[in-house]
Design a protein around this motif. Sequence first.
Motif, PDB file in Angstrom:
ATOM      1  N   HIS A   1      43.499  62.273  69.325  1.00 31.03           N
ATOM      2  CA  HIS A   1      43.363  63.115  67.961  1.00 31.03           C
ATOM      3  C   HIS A   1      43.357  64.637  68.656  1.00 31.03           C
TER       4      HIS A   1
ATOM      5  N   GLY B   1      35.268  67.262  59.978  1.00 26.71           N
ATOM      6  CA  GLY B   1      35.973  66.225  60.488  1.00 26.71           C
ATOM      7  C   GLY B   1      37.003  66.580  61.393  1.00 26.71           C
ATOM      8  N   GLY B   2      38.136  65.657  61.262  1.00 30.11           N
ATOM      9  CA  GLY B   2      39.047  65.814  62.242  1.00 30.11           C
ATOM     10  C   GLY B   2      40.366  64.810  62.030  1.00 30.11           C
ATOM     11  N   GLY B   3      41.404  64.801  63.013  1.00 26.45           N
ATOM     12  CA  GLY B   3      42.488  63.857  62.969  1.00 26.45           C
ATOM     13  C   GLY B   3      43.727  64.663  63.704  1.00 26.45           C
TER      14      GLY B   3
ATOM     15  N   ARG C   1      31.807  60.414  66.751  1.00 29.31           N
ATOM     16  CA  ARG C   1      32.118  59.559  65.621  1.00 29.31           C
ATOM     17  C   ARG C   1      31.922  57.990  66.026  1.00 29.31           C
TER      18      ARG C   1
ATOM     19  N   SER D   1      40.343  61.428  52.776  1.00 27.72           N
ATOM     20  CA  SER D   1      41.614  61.220  53.671  1.00 27.72           C
ATOM     21  C   SER D   1      42.409  62.019  53.305  1.00 27.72           C
TER      22      SER D   1
ATOM     23  N   HIS E   1      35.459  54.372  66.620  1.00 24.53           N
ATOM     24  CA  HIS E   1      34.809  55.070  65.685  1.00 24.53           C
ATOM     25  C   HIS E   1      34.424  54.229  64.520  1.00 24.53           C
TER      26      HIS E   1
ATOM     27  N   LYS F   1      34.020  60.263  51.233  1.00 28.47           N
ATOM     28  CA  LYS F   1      34.990  60.002  52.278  1.00 28.47           C
ATOM     29  C   LYS F   1      36.324  60.661  51.895  1.00 28.47           C
TER      30      LYS F   1
ATOM     31  N   ALA G   1      47.606  63.669  59.264  1.00 26.83           N
ATOM     32  CA  ALA G   1      46.906  62.527  58.801  1.00 26.83           C
ATOM     33  C   ALA G   1      45.395  62.896  59.395  1.00 26.83           C
ATOM     34  N   ALA G   2      44.597  63.052  58.492  1.00 28.07           N
ATOM     35  CA  ALA G   2      42.962  63.448  58.840  1.00 28.07           C
ATOM     36  C   ALA G   2      42.117  63.059  57.691  1.00 28.07           C
ATOM     37  N   GLY G   3      40.879  63.332  58.255  1.00 28.32           N
ATOM     38  CA  GLY G   3      39.744  62.976  57.202  1.00 28.32           C
ATOM     39  C   GLY G   3      38.484  63.548  57.579  1.00 28.32           C
TER      40      GLY G   3
HETATM   41  P1  AMP Z   1      41.647  58.379  57.591  1.00 30.76           P
HETATM   42  O1  AMP Z   1      42.306  59.231  56.218  1.00 30.76           O
HETATM   43  O2  AMP Z   1      40.194  58.080  57.358  1.00 30.76           O
HETATM   44  O3  AMP Z   1      42.350  57.006  57.687  1.00 30.76           O
HETATM   45  O4  AMP Z   1      41.951  59.412  59.045  1.00 30.76           O
HETATM   46  C1  AMP Z   1      43.009  59.716  59.069  1.00 30.76           C
HETATM   47  C2  AMP Z   1      42.953  60.347  60.569  1.00 30.76           C
HETATM   48  O5  AMP Z   1      41.853  61.286  60.730  1.00 30.76           O
HETATM   49  C3  AMP Z   1      42.510  59.157  61.665  1.00 30.76           C
HETATM   50  O6  AMP Z   1      43.133  59.418  62.688  1.00 30.76           O
HETATM   51  C4  AMP Z   1      41.237  59.405  61.930  1.00 30.76           C
HETATM   52  O7  AMP Z   1      40.843  58.717  62.948  1.00 30.76           O
HETATM   53  C5  AMP Z   1      41.037  60.834  61.741  1.00 30.76           C
HETATM   54  N1  AMP Z   1      39.603  61.030  61.062  1.00 30.76           N
HETATM   55  C6  AMP Z   1      39.227  60.587  59.758  1.00 30.76           C
HETATM   56  N2  AMP Z   1      37.907  61.138  59.521  1.00 30.76           N
HETATM   57  C7  AMP Z   1      37.717  61.680  60.548  1.00 30.76           C
HETATM   58  C8  AMP Z   1      36.226  62.632  60.874  1.00 30.76           C
HETATM   59  N3  AMP Z   1      35.281  62.597  60.214  1.00 30.76           N
HETATM   60  N4  AMP Z   1      36.435  63.089  62.267  1.00 30.76           N
HETATM   61  C9  AMP Z   1      37.408  62.969  63.179  1.00 30.76           C
HETATM   62  N5  AMP Z   1      38.521  62.496  62.835  1.00 30.76           N
HETATM   63  C10 AMP Z   1      38.626  61.759  61.474  1.00 30.76           C
END
Ligand code: AMP
Length: 333
Positions: free
Chosen positions: A120, A297-299, A100, A279, A24, A277, A303-305
């Motif tokens: 995910h 988004g996803g995750g 992604r 988180s 990603h 962005k 923990a997601a974003g």
């Molecule tokens: P982060 O807070 O960006 O470190 O993301 C936390 C988790 O969510 C990680 O497993 C990322 O891979 C996932 N993630 C973050 N942003 C996205 C997105 N836009 N789409 C899908 N998964 C995401």
Amino acid sequence: MKSMNKIDLIKECESAGTIGISGHIRPDGDCVGACMGLYLYLKKVFPEKEITVYLEKPADIFNCIKDIDRIEQRYGCTDEGCFFIPPRDVFFAVDCSKDRLGRAESLFDAATKKINIDHHVTNADGTGDVNYVIPDASSASELVCNLIEEEYMDVDIAMALYIGMIHDTGVFQYSNTKPETLQTAAKLIGYGFNFPKLIDETFYEKTYVQNQILGRALLESILFLDGKCVVSVIDKKTMNFYGVGPKDLDGIVNQLRIIKGVECAIFLYETGTLEYKVSMRSCGKVDVSKISAAFGGGGHMRAAGCTLNGTSHDIINNLSEQIEKQLIDGVNA
Ligand code: AMP
Ligand code: MN
Ligand code: MN
């Protein structure tokens, strides 16, 4: 959700002449570790094949991974111009769904065989012709490890995958750490690399400015929803003032999450005009993957974003509405 069987990497790649691997955008430790672990493994099994990792430049802390300097950053359209890559016979999307992959998405789409390895929950079905997506797994690195034939495993592959695992589990601290995760990690450290040093240097150690901006984010954080939620925002101006980039902001949201009484932490940083962005981290009462998925988004559950447009106030309002709903009605409502 389909239950997915392990894939046979050697069989899947045997007849390919060219193989691409990508992960990603804004690659984290798991993404870098899993892509490089897979690369080093395939290179060992098939030394004659043209195998390339296409990835945005990883943070310098990952320079200890063997062949990290062989990552190709010139693909798709960049500031330097557009780089055409002839279609690969096999292309791997690792630690994400194909959407992604950023500049590598078109390489994935053009490949003869598309393979998706991910963990995910928001990509449970996978986006390849061949998929190995196990949402319960700690990390994509653990999944790559599951797929490796032991006779080819060595200290370099083990180290790359171990780095990935420690990053996605917070050094085996988060709830995605399962008995299998620790068994896999135990096997990996058996290959004899200096894991305490690796943990310090890739996970805990922060530069002076990284600590400064962490301090700033904590100082300006705001509690809401009766102290069950915390949010902090870092804008472009502040990032420029400290001379930091997105890679320097890792870990801030985790520090926010461990505030006593907090169920859900949100961290925003400005990526463009009216673009942030986001988180999110949860202690278990809120499923943040559902919230981020609702916003494109996803995750994972904890923990997601996502990336959202609007003022930071609007974004926080929209997120907090969803969080409050879950806190009142429960995660499954
Ligand atoms: P982060 O807070 O960006 O470190 O993301 C936390 C988790 O969510 C990680 O497993 C990322 O891979 C996932 N993630 C973050 N942003 C996205 C997105 N836009 N789409 C899908 N998964 C995401
Ligand atoms: Mn990742
Ligand atoms: Mn991951």
